[in-house]
Design a protein around this motif. Sequence first.
Motif, PDB file in Angstrom:
ATOM      1  N   ARG A 164     -70.775   1.300  -5.824  1.00 22.40           N
ATOM      2  CA  ARG A 164     -69.373   1.291  -6.288  1.00 22.40           C
ATOM      3  C   ARG A 164     -68.513   2.184  -5.408  1.00 22.40           C
ATOM      4  O   ARG A 164     -67.471   1.770  -4.907  1.00 22.40           O
ATOM      5  CB  ARG A 164     -69.313   1.749  -7.738  1.00 22.40           C
ATOM      6  CG  ARG A 164     -67.890   1.877  -8.254  1.00 22.40           C
ATOM      7  CD  ARG A 164     -67.815   2.640  -9.553  1.00 22.40           C
ATOM      8  NE  ARG A 164     -68.157   4.025  -9.322  1.00 22.40           N
ATOM      9  CZ  ARG A 164     -68.741   4.815 -10.221  1.00 22.40           C
ATOM     10  NH1 ARG A 164     -69.066   4.348 -11.397  1.00 22.40           N
ATOM     11  NH2 ARG A 164     -69.016   6.061  -9.930  1.00 22.40           N
ATOM     12  N   ASP A 165     -68.928   3.422  -5.221  1.00 20.96           N
ATOM     13  CA  ASP A 165     -68.097   4.352  -4.451  1.00 20.96           C
ATOM     14  C   ASP A 165     -68.020   3.970  -2.979  1.00 20.96           C
ATOM     15  O   ASP A 165     -66.973   4.132  -2.350  1.00 20.96           O
ATOM     16  CB  ASP A 165     -68.582   5.790  -4.628  1.00 20.96           C
ATOM     17  CG  ASP A 165     -68.061   6.408  -5.924  1.00 20.96           C
ATOM     18  OD1 ASP A 165     -67.096   5.870  -6.506  1.00 20.96           O
ATOM     19  OD2 ASP A 165     -68.619   7.436  -6.345  1.00 20.96           O
ATOM     20  N   GLU A 166     -69.098   3.456  -2.409  1.00 23.07           N
ATOM     21  CA  GLU A 166     -69.041   3.001  -1.014  1.00 23.07           C
ATOM     22  C   GLU A 166     -68.019   1.877  -0.862  1.00 23.07           C
ATOM     23  O   GLU A 166     -67.223   1.864   0.087  1.00 23.07           O
ATOM     24  CB  GLU A 166     -70.414   2.508  -0.544  1.00 23.07           C
ATOM     25  CG  GLU A 166     -71.438   3.593  -0.343  1.00 23.07           C
ATOM     26  CD  GLU A 166     -72.841   3.050  -0.088  1.00 23.07           C
ATOM     27  OE1 GLU A 166     -73.625   3.770   0.544  1.00 23.07           O
ATOM     28  OE2 GLU A 166     -73.160   1.913  -0.535  1.00 23.07           O
ATOM     29  N   LEU A 167     -68.030   0.950  -1.797  1.00 21.47           N
ATOM     30  CA  LEU A 167     -67.086  -0.164  -1.755  1.00 21.47           C
ATOM     31  C   LEU A 167     -65.654   0.334  -1.909  1.00 21.47           C
ATOM     32  O   LEU A 167     -64.757  -0.082  -1.171  1.00 21.47           O
ATOM     33  CB  LEU A 167     -67.412  -1.185  -2.846  1.00 21.47           C
ATOM     34  CG  LEU A 167     -66.533  -2.428  -2.859  1.00 21.47           C
ATOM     35  CD1 LEU A 167     -66.771  -3.259  -1.607  1.00 21.47           C
ATOM     36  CD2 LEU A 167     -66.809  -3.240  -4.101  1.00 21.47           C
ATOM     37  N   VAL A 169     -64.472   3.292  -1.192  1.00 24.03           N
ATOM     38  CA  VAL A 169     -64.071   4.014   0.022  1.00 24.03           C
ATOM     39  C   VAL A 169     -63.686   3.020   1.104  1.00 24.03           C
ATOM     40  O   VAL A 169     -62.656   3.184   1.784  1.00 24.03           O
ATOM     41  CB  VAL A 169     -65.185   4.975   0.500  1.00 24.03           C
ATOM     42  CG1 VAL A 169     -64.890   5.497   1.900  1.00 24.03           C
ATOM     43  CG2 VAL A 169     -65.349   6.136  -0.474  1.00 24.03           C
ATOM     44  N   LYS A 170     -64.487   1.968   1.277  1.00 24.00           N
ATOM     45  CA  LYS A 170     -64.169   0.965   2.293  1.00 24.00           C
ATOM     46  C   LYS A 170     -62.844   0.259   1.990  1.00 24.00           C
ATOM     47  O   LYS A 170     -62.058  -0.022   2.889  1.00 24.00           O
ATOM     48  CB  LYS A 170     -65.294  -0.060   2.408  1.00 24.00           C
ATOM     49  CG  LYS A 170     -66.552   0.497   3.066  1.00 24.00           C
ATOM     50  CD  LYS A 170     -67.614  -0.584   3.185  1.00 24.00           C
ATOM     51  CE  LYS A 170     -68.865  -0.046   3.823  1.00 24.00           C
ATOM     52  NZ  LYS A 170     -68.684   0.557   5.132  1.00 24.00           N
ATOM     53  N   ALA A 171     -62.587  -0.036   0.713  1.00 21.88           N
ATOM     54  CA  ALA A 171     -61.396  -0.798   0.329  1.00 21.88           C
ATOM     55  C   ALA A 171     -60.150   0.061   0.160  1.00 21.88           C
ATOM     56  O   ALA A 171     -59.043  -0.392   0.453  1.00 21.88           O
ATOM     57  CB  ALA A 171     -61.666  -1.570  -0.960  1.00 21.88           C
ATOM     58  N   THR A 172     -60.330   1.293  -0.322  1.00 22.01           N
ATOM     59  CA  THR A 172     -59.159   2.101  -0.680  1.00 22.01           C
ATOM     60  C   THR A 172     -59.080   3.440   0.039  1.00 22.01           C
ATOM     61  O   THR A 172     -58.080   4.129  -0.076  1.00 22.01           O
ATOM     62  CB  THR A 172     -59.140   2.382  -2.199  1.00 22.01           C
ATOM     63  OG1 THR A 172     -60.174   3.321  -2.530  1.00 22.01           O
ATOM     64  CG2 THR A 172     -59.293   1.105  -3.005  1.00 22.01           C
ATOM     65  N   GLY A 173     -60.165   3.823   0.703  1.00 27.53           N
ATOM     66  CA  GLY A 173     -60.171   5.092   1.408  1.00 27.53           C
ATOM     67  C   GLY A 173     -60.655   6.272   0.596  1.00 27.53           C
ATOM     68  O   GLY A 173     -60.684   7.405   1.081  1.00 27.53           O
ATOM     69  N   ARG A 174     -61.044   6.040  -0.672  1.00 26.65           N
ATOM     70  CA  ARG A 174     -61.539   7.143  -1.502  1.00 26.65           C
ATOM     71  C   ARG A 174     -62.477   6.619  -2.580  1.00 26.65           C
ATOM     72  O   ARG A 174     -62.474   5.443  -2.901  1.00 26.65           O
ATOM     73  CB  ARG A 174     -60.389   7.932  -2.117  1.00 26.65           C
ATOM     74  CG  ARG A 174     -59.479   7.138  -3.040  1.00 26.65           C
ATOM     75  CD  ARG A 174     -58.208   7.936  -3.322  1.00 26.65           C
ATOM     76  NE  ARG A 174     -57.409   7.409  -4.395  1.00 26.65           N
ATOM     77  CZ  ARG A 174     -56.520   6.423  -4.270  1.00 26.65           C
ATOM     78  NH1 ARG A 174     -56.323   5.846  -3.095  1.00 26.65           N
ATOM     79  NH2 ARG A 174     -55.808   6.010  -5.299  1.00 26.65           N
ATOM     80  N   THR A 175     -63.269   7.534  -3.132  1.00 24.95           N
ATOM     81  CA  THR A 175     -64.150   7.176  -4.237  1.00 24.95           C
ATOM     82  C   THR A 175     -63.308   6.916  -5.480  1.00 24.95           C
ATOM     83  O   THR A 175     -62.085   7.069  -5.461  1.00 24.95           O
ATOM     84  CB  THR A 175     -65.176   8.303  -4.508  1.00 24.95           C
ATOM     85  OG1 THR A 175     -64.458   9.500  -4.828  1.00 24.95           O
ATOM     86  CG2 THR A 175     -66.088   8.532  -3.316  1.00 24.95           C
ATOM     87  N   MET A 176     -63.971   6.553  -6.568  1.00 22.53           N
ATOM     88  CA  MET A 176     -63.251   6.174  -7.781  1.00 22.53           C
ATOM     89  C   MET A 176     -62.273   7.264  -8.203  1.00 22.53           C
ATOM     90  O   MET A 176     -62.630   8.433  -8.315  1.00 22.53           O
ATOM     91  CB  MET A 176     -64.221   5.864  -8.917  1.00 22.53           C
ATOM     92  CG  MET A 176     -63.500   5.207 -10.089  1.00 22.53           C
ATOM     93  SD  MET A 176     -64.588   4.395 -11.261  1.00 22.53           S
ATOM     94  CE  MET A 176     -65.408   5.772 -11.990  1.00 22.53           C
ATOM     95  N   ASP A 177     -61.044   6.843  -8.439  1.00 23.96           N
ATOM     96  CA  ASP A 177     -59.958   7.749  -8.752  1.00 23.96           C
ATOM     97  C   ASP A 177     -59.129   7.144  -9.888  1.00 23.96           C
ATOM     98  O   ASP A 177     -58.548   6.069  -9.709  1.00 23.96           O
ATOM     99  CB  ASP A 177     -59.103   7.943  -7.498  1.00 23.96           C
ATOM    100  CG  ASP A 177     -57.920   8.864  -7.698  1.00 23.96           C
ATOM    101  OD1 ASP A 177     -57.758   9.434  -8.796  1.00 23.96           O
ATOM    102  OD2 ASP A 177     -57.144   9.011  -6.731  1.00 23.96           O
ATOM    103  N   PRO A 178     -59.041   7.794 -11.035  1.00 20.27           N
ATOM    104  CA  PRO A 178     -58.272   7.234 -12.145  1.00 20.27           C
ATOM    105  C   PRO A 178     -56.761   7.325 -11.970  1.00 20.27           C
ATOM    106  O   PRO A 178     -56.018   6.708 -12.728  1.00 20.27           O
ATOM    107  CB  PRO A 178     -58.735   8.070 -13.344  1.00 20.27           C
ATOM    108  CG  PRO A 178     -59.139   9.377 -12.748  1.00 20.27           C
ATOM    109  CD  PRO A 178     -59.715   9.034 -11.397  1.00 20.27           C
TER     110      PRO A 178
END
Length: 195
Positions: A164-167, A169-178
């Motif tokens: 999840r977090d790798e995806l 980061v690739k898509a948004t530039g960061r890990t899950m962020d609410p």
Amino acid sequence: GRSRQCWELNFGAARDAFPEQLADVDAEAFWRGVNRVKPGLIRVEADELTYDFHIMLRVDIEAALIDGSLAVKDLPEAWNAKIKEYLGLEVPDDRRGVLQDVHWSSGQIGTFCNYTIGNVMAGQLFEAANKDAGVANGMAPADYAPLREWMTKHVHQHGRRFSRDELLVKATGRTMDPAPYIAHLTSKYSKIYGV
């Protein structure tokens, strides 16, 4: 189906389909109506703003069941207390309380959190997608092809190749962020309720 833009574009078709029912309603009133916030007992009927409280309640209860601090026989009482704490509601019966979901009776423990995780990820992905001019420009006239293409390129084509977090980061530039999800809810409901 809950965005202002959706109803600005589609309200005419809805009124054509339901001329009597919508005779005295405009797109703005309809949009506000489909986004009315009213805490309710049933998760699948919850509005966008209170839905995650239903998830928090279930996750809290599951954690207590798993760590042994809550016995199964005490589930109804725990459920009723959490609904009161989170949504200010009294539960009239177990059917509209602890027994409303099939998850637990079918052995699914630990899955409810995925609903909120999905909401948070969707907010983050949508924020990132809207930074693409093609996506942003396509939203106004309801051309969702650029969004679909962005999602295919940044998310769907990868399947389960990444965590999840790798995806993210690739898509948004960061890990899950609410933050994007919270910003969406804050902006939308501030406009609806003038707060």
